[in-house]
Structure formats: structure tokens, C-alpha cells
Design a protein around this motif. Structure first.
Motif, PDB file in Angstrom:
ATOM      1  N   GLN A 201     -25.687  -3.215  13.064  1.00 32.75           N
ATOM      2  CA  GLN A 201     -24.341  -2.862  12.634  1.00 32.75           C
ATOM      3  C   GLN A 201     -23.346  -3.951  12.980  1.00 32.75           C
ATOM      4  OE1 GLN A 201     -23.013   0.678  14.647  1.00 32.75           O
ATOM      5  NE2 GLN A 201     -22.800  -0.326  16.617  1.00 32.75           N
ATOM      6  N   GLN A 202     -22.341  -4.059  12.138  1.00 34.19           N
ATOM      7  CA  GLN A 202     -21.158  -4.859  12.402  1.00 34.19           C
ATOM      8  C   GLN A 202     -19.948  -3.947  12.239  1.00 34.19           C
ATOM      9  OE1 GLN A 202     -21.217  -8.160   9.638  1.00 34.19           O
ATOM     10  NE2 GLN A 202     -22.545  -9.393  10.957  1.00 34.19           N
ATOM     11  N   PHE A 203     -18.749  -4.551  12.316  1.00 40.96           N
ATOM     12  CA  PHE A 203     -17.524  -3.787  12.148  1.00 40.96           C
ATOM     13  C   PHE A 203     -16.653  -4.476  11.103  1.00 40.96           C
ATOM     14  CE2 PHE A 203     -19.284  -2.919  16.253  1.00 40.96           C
ATOM     15  CZ  PHE A 203     -19.242  -1.526  16.310  1.00 40.96           C
ATOM     16  N   HIS A 204     -16.375  -3.755  10.019  1.00 34.73           N
ATOM     17  CA  HIS A 204     -15.645  -4.304   8.884  1.00 34.73           C
ATOM     18  C   HIS A 204     -14.368  -3.505   8.630  1.00 34.73           C
ATOM     19  CE1 HIS A 204     -19.696  -5.885   7.001  1.00 34.73           C
ATOM     20  NE2 HIS A 204     -19.432  -6.410   8.194  1.00 34.73           N
ATOM     21  N   PHE A 205     -13.369  -4.190   8.133  1.00 36.73           N
ATOM     22  CA  PHE A 205     -12.150  -3.543   7.654  1.00 36.73           C
ATOM     23  C   PHE A 205     -12.253  -3.350   6.147  1.00 36.73           C
ATOM     24  CE2 PHE A 205      -8.143  -4.350   5.409  1.00 36.73           C
ATOM     25  CZ  PHE A 205      -7.383  -3.271   5.846  1.00 36.73           C
ATOM     26  N   HIS A 206     -11.906  -2.154   5.670  1.00 34.49           N
ATOM     27  CA  HIS A 206     -11.927  -1.857   4.241  1.00 34.49           C
ATOM     28  C   HIS A 206     -10.495  -1.649   3.748  1.00 34.49           C
ATOM     29  CE1 HIS A 206     -16.281  -1.516   4.246  1.00 34.49           C
ATOM     30  NE2 HIS A 206     -16.177  -0.784   5.338  1.00 34.49           N
ATOM     31  N   ASN A 207     -10.107  -2.428   2.781  1.00 35.68           N
ATOM     32  CA  ASN A 207      -8.771  -2.371   2.216  1.00 35.68           C
ATOM     33  C   ASN A 207      -8.727  -1.293   1.138  1.00 35.68           C
ATOM     34  OD1 ASN A 207      -6.275  -2.773   1.084  1.00 35.68           O
ATOM     35  ND2 ASN A 207      -6.704  -4.852   0.347  1.00 35.68           N
ATOM     36  N   ASN A 208      -8.116  -0.182   1.463  1.00 34.14           N
ATOM     37  CA  ASN A 208      -8.021   0.928   0.511  1.00 34.14           C
ATOM     38  C   ASN A 208      -6.782   0.802  -0.363  1.00 34.14           C
ATOM     39  OD1 ASN A 208     -10.380   2.061   1.416  1.00 34.14           O
ATOM     40  ND2 ASN A 208      -9.401   3.529   2.780  1.00 34.14           N
ATOM     41  N   GLY A 209      -6.592  -0.382  -0.925  1.00 34.47           N
ATOM     42  CA  GLY A 209      -5.464  -0.607  -1.817  1.00 34.47           C
ATOM     43  C   GLY A 209      -4.121  -0.603  -1.116  1.00 34.47           C
ATOM     44  N   TYR A 210      -4.083  -1.039   0.147  1.00 37.01           N
ATOM     45  CA  TYR A 210      -2.837  -1.028   0.908  1.00 37.01           C
ATOM     46  C   TYR A 210      -1.813  -1.993   0.306  1.00 37.01           C
ATOM     47  CZ  TYR A 210      -5.859   1.193   4.387  1.00 37.01           C
ATOM     48  OH  TYR A 210      -6.747   2.015   5.034  1.00 37.01           O
ATOM     49  N   ALA A 211      -0.554  -1.579   0.300  1.00 39.48           N
ATOM     50  CA  ALA A 211       0.515  -2.442  -0.193  1.00 39.48           C
ATOM     51  C   ALA A 211       0.925  -3.475   0.852  1.00 39.48           C
ATOM     52  CB  ALA A 211       1.728  -1.597  -0.586  1.00 39.48           C
ATOM     53  N   GLY A 212       0.672  -3.185   2.115  1.00 43.76           N
ATOM     54  CA  GLY A 212       1.014  -4.095   3.189  1.00 43.76           C
ATOM     55  C   GLY A 212       0.443  -3.587   4.497  1.00 43.76           C
ATOM     56  N   PHE A 213       0.645  -4.342   5.582  1.00 41.90           N
ATOM     57  CA  PHE A 213       0.083  -3.961   6.876  1.00 41.90           C
ATOM     58  C   PHE A 213       0.629  -2.613   7.336  1.00 41.90           C
ATOM     59  CE2 PHE A 213      -0.811  -4.080  11.394  1.00 41.90           C
ATOM     60  CZ  PHE A 213      -2.022  -4.751  11.476  1.00 41.90           C
ATOM     61  N   ASP A 214       1.905  -2.367   7.073  1.00 42.69           N
ATOM     62  CA  ASP A 214       2.479  -1.080   7.486  1.00 42.69           C
ATOM     63  C   ASP A 214       1.828   0.087   6.753  1.00 42.69           C
ATOM     64  OD1 ASP A 214       4.164  -2.262   9.308  1.00 42.69           O
ATOM     65  OD2 ASP A 214       5.904  -2.302   7.974  1.00 42.69           O
ATOM     66  N   ASP A 215       1.427  -0.139   5.513  1.00 38.55           N
ATOM     67  CA  ASP A 215       0.730   0.892   4.750  1.00 38.55           C
ATOM     68  C   ASP A 215      -0.602   1.230   5.423  1.00 38.55           C
ATOM     69  OD1 ASP A 215       0.401   2.671   2.688  1.00 38.55           O
ATOM     70  OD2 ASP A 215      -0.288   1.186   1.229  1.00 38.55           O
ATOM     71  N   PHE A 216      -1.308   0.199   5.902  1.00 38.17           N
ATOM     72  CA  PHE A 216      -2.535   0.415   6.665  1.00 38.17           C
ATOM     73  C   PHE A 216      -2.247   1.178   7.953  1.00 38.17           C
ATOM     74  CE2 PHE A 216      -4.479  -1.809  10.424  1.00 38.17           C
ATOM     75  CZ  PHE A 216      -5.632  -1.036  10.500  1.00 38.17           C
ATOM     76  N   LEU A 217      -1.200   0.778   8.680  1.00 39.83           N
ATOM     77  CA  LEU A 217      -0.874   1.444   9.938  1.00 39.83           C
ATOM     78  C   LEU A 217      -0.594   2.928   9.737  1.00 39.83           C
ATOM     79  CD1 LEU A 217       1.491  -1.058  11.817  1.00 39.83           C
ATOM     80  CD2 LEU A 217      -0.882  -0.497  12.363  1.00 39.83           C
ATOM     81  N   ALA A 218      -0.036   3.271   8.585  1.00 40.83           N
ATOM     82  CA  ALA A 218       0.317   4.670   8.332  1.00 40.83           C
ATOM     83  C   ALA A 218      -0.905   5.576   8.244  1.00 40.83           C
ATOM     84  CB  ALA A 218       1.128   4.770   7.041  1.00 40.83           C
ATOM     85  N   THR A 219      -2.085   5.006   8.053  1.00 40.49           N
ATOM     86  CA  THR A 219      -3.309   5.815   7.969  1.00 40.49           C
ATOM     87  C   THR A 219      -3.915   6.078   9.342  1.00 40.49           C
ATOM     88  OG1 THR A 219      -4.809   3.914   7.716  1.00 40.49           O
ATOM     89  CG2 THR A 219      -3.813   4.825   5.702  1.00 40.49           C
ATOM     90  N   LEU A 220      -3.382   5.446  10.402  1.00 41.69           N
ATOM     91  CA  LEU A 220      -3.939   5.590  11.746  1.00 41.69           C
ATOM     92  C   LEU A 220      -3.297   6.766  12.475  1.00 41.69           C
ATOM     93  CD1 LEU A 220      -3.907   1.846  12.888  1.00 41.69           C
ATOM     94  CD2 LEU A 220      -5.706   3.074  11.667  1.00 41.69           C
TER      95      LEU A 220
END
Length: 421
Positions: A201-220
Motif C-alpha cells: 500500500q501507498q497513500f494517495h490524494f484523490h482530487n474530487n473535482g475541488y475548486a481549490g484547497f479550501d474546497d478540499f479542506l471543507a470535506t475534512l
């Protein structure tokens, strides 16, 4: 056409094949000057077997330029224990398939660990080295390994290349063949051709169509979102600025600084770093548009950096190093900047390299990786097969457990792969 009209040869240097021939097997077109590789995957076929199909994605590591840079810089060569034996399939004078292959005298720089196998075999009176490694040296990144020129030819030529690896094993008196960081369905295809299956196993980031970094943060969830904001702020607290360099922005001065970082970190981790300074100049000359060099600066000088390679849909994180150490700077330069870059470029995935459960809290989730292994000795093969059966079950369980422990809010967990077959 039958396989009898195909011939095979092993090259002692990638310079012995024209870049146009190699890349014709590894590519399926061009896009604004960037080559698109012919990715070899497999799909279910009648009778329960697997055949190879094609998909157009660019993987910089299997390009002629990258592999040539490894050899020309004396990073991957006989002296370092990576003797090229690249497998080439021809129909007449036309190159129709290739595999990057190396004859190895050790198990360093591979990231799929088999030293325990070597020790056990040699204690039993066997000779594990030399072995054949079908991979990209020093590069734990998933990508195609059986590179085939014509999409209509993949099933036949794929079988010829798989059998050719076994034949090359015999011709070089190697104990085994190891096809590492292959695509999942290529892994299944090789199993149909007599190879044992291994996972990790490794650890990958998956971009779920985020508009920006803050959009990604909102999913946490709240705890992890606040922790990442604090780490990013603290990483730059001492007057540090971060710069993403690509193309002509990457000067020889930047390479000098980054190589110093690489040597400092590599010497502590491995004793002797794998790559030479010349390697970086060579990729700077031939594929700088495929590089994202994330560099940190303080008081007018570079103090840390991470190198990434840009594929058509993936950012591949590779090496990191620093000559000054500041809290959370590693996370900012390696992980958060990579996520930010991938979102801005519209890349689907960030592969953050080998190991590191600490990446989970930074938005990188478990991803199964695949390798295939041909073992000559029947008794040793049975022992390894039994070990791998248990190891695959352990990896699958770990992927499930670590995914559940991820930082995402319920309902926002990013996609990871299912338990392997």
C-alpha cells in the motif's frame, strides 16, 4: 499473425534503441508537446483469463528521456548494480513492444522489499542474485510495464513479452523476475502467465473535482481541518516562502540547491543516495515541463525542496530534502503544496511515494499497489506463494482499516480501491 513472427532481444543500454521507437511503444499521441503513454491494463476476457487493453495516460517515468537520464548520469548502471537488459519485441525491423528491465545484484532502490526472500533462499543453499527487475529504478510509482505499440496487438505482444521475461531469466541465470508497481490489471495478466501476485500500500490524494484547497479542506472533519490550517501557517512562520518551479524556471542554481537537499536527506536515510547530480541536469534539459520543483526560501536562499513529476492525470511526488528544519515544513512542501498544485492543474491524483501512515491525516488515503514475481525454483516458489497469500489478506485488511480512520467527514470519504482479487 502468430507469435512466431515476433523476435525478442535484450539491450544493455536504452541508448541502443531510438527514442522514437521506445516512445512509440510507451505513447499514444501528443498534447501540447507532452507525450501520452500507452498504458497497459487488462480486462476480463472469456474463459476467466485477462487480456491487455490500452488507455491514454502520460507517465513520465517510462519515457525514453527519463530512463536515458538514469543511465547517462551513472545512476542506474552496472556499477550501481542496475545493469540494463531492456526487452524489445520486433516484427521484422519494427519495434512493437518493450519492457524496462535490469539485471540486479542486490535489492536496493526498489521499494518492494524482498531481502527476506533472498536471505531465506540463500540460507537454504540457493543463489538469489542476480535477479531481473522490470521497473523504473528508484521510483515507487505505479505505471505500465509491458509497453506495446499497437492497441490492436496488445494481447499477443503482451503474452510474448511476459514469456520473454521468463526466457531472459533463464538466459541470465537469474533466480527470479520482479515486475513492480504495475497496473492492477497488468498484474492480473501476468498472473495468467505464471507470475505470483503481491500487494502493498501507498497513500494517495484523490482530487474530487475541488475548486481549490479550501474546497478540499471543507470535506475534512473539524479536527483535521483545523490541524492542517495550523500546520500550513506554522510552516511559514519564520519568514519562509514557497515557490513552485516548472519548465524554464528551474535553473541550474535551483538544481544545485535541490541536490544538496537530496544528498543531506539521502545520506541520513540510505547511507548513499541513489541519484547523481548529473541526473537532475539531464532531466532539466529534456523534460523540465514534466517537473514541479517545490522550493522553500528563507532570507534569500533556498532551504528545502521536493521534486514532483507531472503526468497527464497524476502528480508523482518523489524526493524531499532540507538544510534547515522548521516545524511542519516537510508537510507543507511535500503534501499540501502537491495537493494545491494538483487541484490548480486539474490532476486527479497525487502519489506521495512509499510508506508513511502520517500522510492519512493530511488527506492521503491508502491505495493498493501491485507487483508480479516469477520464481524459478519450484520449492522456493511454493513457499513464496504461500507467504504472499497471507500478505495479500493482511494488506487488504490494513487498507480497509486505515481508510476508515481517515480525516474525511462521513459521506465525504474519497474513493480508494477495493480488496484485490
Amino acid at each position: 499473425m502468430t507469435s512466431s513472427d515476433i523476435t525478442l532481444e535484450a539491450l544493455s543500454s536504452i541508448s541502443q534503441i531510438a527514442a522514437s521507437d521506445w516512445d512509440a511503444c510507451a505513447t499514444s499521441g501528443s498534447d501540447v508537446g507532452n507525450l501520452r503513454t500507452l498504458d497497459t491494463l487488462a480486462s476480463a476476457a472469456p474463459g476467466g483469463h485477462h487480456c491487455i487493453t490500452s488507455a491514454s495516460t502520460y507517465n513520465p517515468f517510462i519515457s525514453h528521456a527519463f530512463l536515458l537520464a538514469l543511465e547517462k548520469s551513472n545512476s542506474a548502471c552496472i556499477r550501481t548494480g542496475w545493469a540494463p537488459r531492456h526487452l524489445v519485441a520486433k516484427r521484422g525491423d519494427a519495434v512493437i513492444g518493450v519492457v524496462p528491465v535490469y539485471l540486479k545484484s542486490h535489492s536496493q532502490g526498489e521499494y518492494v522489499f524482498d531481502r527476506g526472500w533472498a536471505d531465506a533462499y540463500e540460507r537454504a543453499g540457493g543463489q538469489y542474485y542476480p535477479k531481473l527487475q522490470a521497473s523504473v529504478p528508484f521510483t515507487p510509482a505505479t505505471g505500465p510495464r509491458l509497453l506495446i505499440r499497437d492497441p490492436l496487438d496488445v494481447a499477443q505482444v503482451g503474452a510474448v513479452l511476459a514469456n520473454g521475461l521468463v526466457a531472459l531469466c533463464g538466459a541470465t541465470h537469474a533466480s527470479s523476475v520482479h515486475v513492480t508497481f504495475a497496473r492492477e490489471n497488468e498484474w492480473k495478466f501476468l498472473a495468467d502467465n505464471g507470475f505470483l501476485q503481491r500487494t502493498d500500500q501507498q497513500f494517495h490524494f484523490h482530487n474530487n473535482g475541488y475548486a481549490g484547497f479550501d474546497d478540499f479542506l471543507a470535506t475534512l472533519n473539524s479536527r483535521h481541518r483545523k490541524a492542517i490550517k495550523r500546520e500550513r501557517r506554522d510552516a511559514l512562520a519564520n519568514g519562509i516562502t514557497v515557490h513552485a518551479l516548472t519548465g524554464d524556471d528551474i535553473t541550474e542554481d535551483a538544481w544545485d540547491a535541490f541536490f544538496a537537499f537530496y544528498m543531506e536527506t539521502g545520506s541520513r536515510k540510505w547511507g548513499r543516495p541513489y541519484l547523481t547530480r548529473a541526473f537532475y541536469s539531464l532531466i532539466g534539459e529534456t523534460m523540465s515541463r514534466d517537473v514541479a520543483l517545490i522550493m522553500a526560501k528563507r532570507e534569500g536562499r533556498w532551504i528545502a525542496g521536493a521534486i514532483n513529476f507531472i503526468g497527464s492525470d497524476t502528480l508523482f511526488g518523489r524526493h524531499w530534502g532540507a538544510v534547515e528544519h522548521h516545524p511542519f515544513l516537510h508537510f507543507e512542501v511535500c503534501y499540501y503544496q502537491a495537493i494545491d498544485f494538483a487541484i490548480r492543474r486539474g490532476l486527479k491524483t497525487v502519489e506521495a511515494g512509499a510508506q508513511g501512515e502520517h500522510k492519512i491525516a493530511r488527506g492521503y488515503l491508502p491505495q493498493t499497489t501491485y507487483s508480479a514475481h516469477y520464481i524459478v525454483d519450484p520449492g522456493f516458489r511454493r513457499a513464496v506463494a504461500d507467504y504472499l497469500k497471507h500478505e495479500r489478506a493482511h494488506v487488504a485488511a490494513a487498507v480497509r482499516e486505515l481508510t476508515e480512520a481517515g480525516p474525511f467527514r462521513k459521506g465525504d470519504i474519497e474513493r480508494t480501491d477495493e480488496e484485490p482479487a
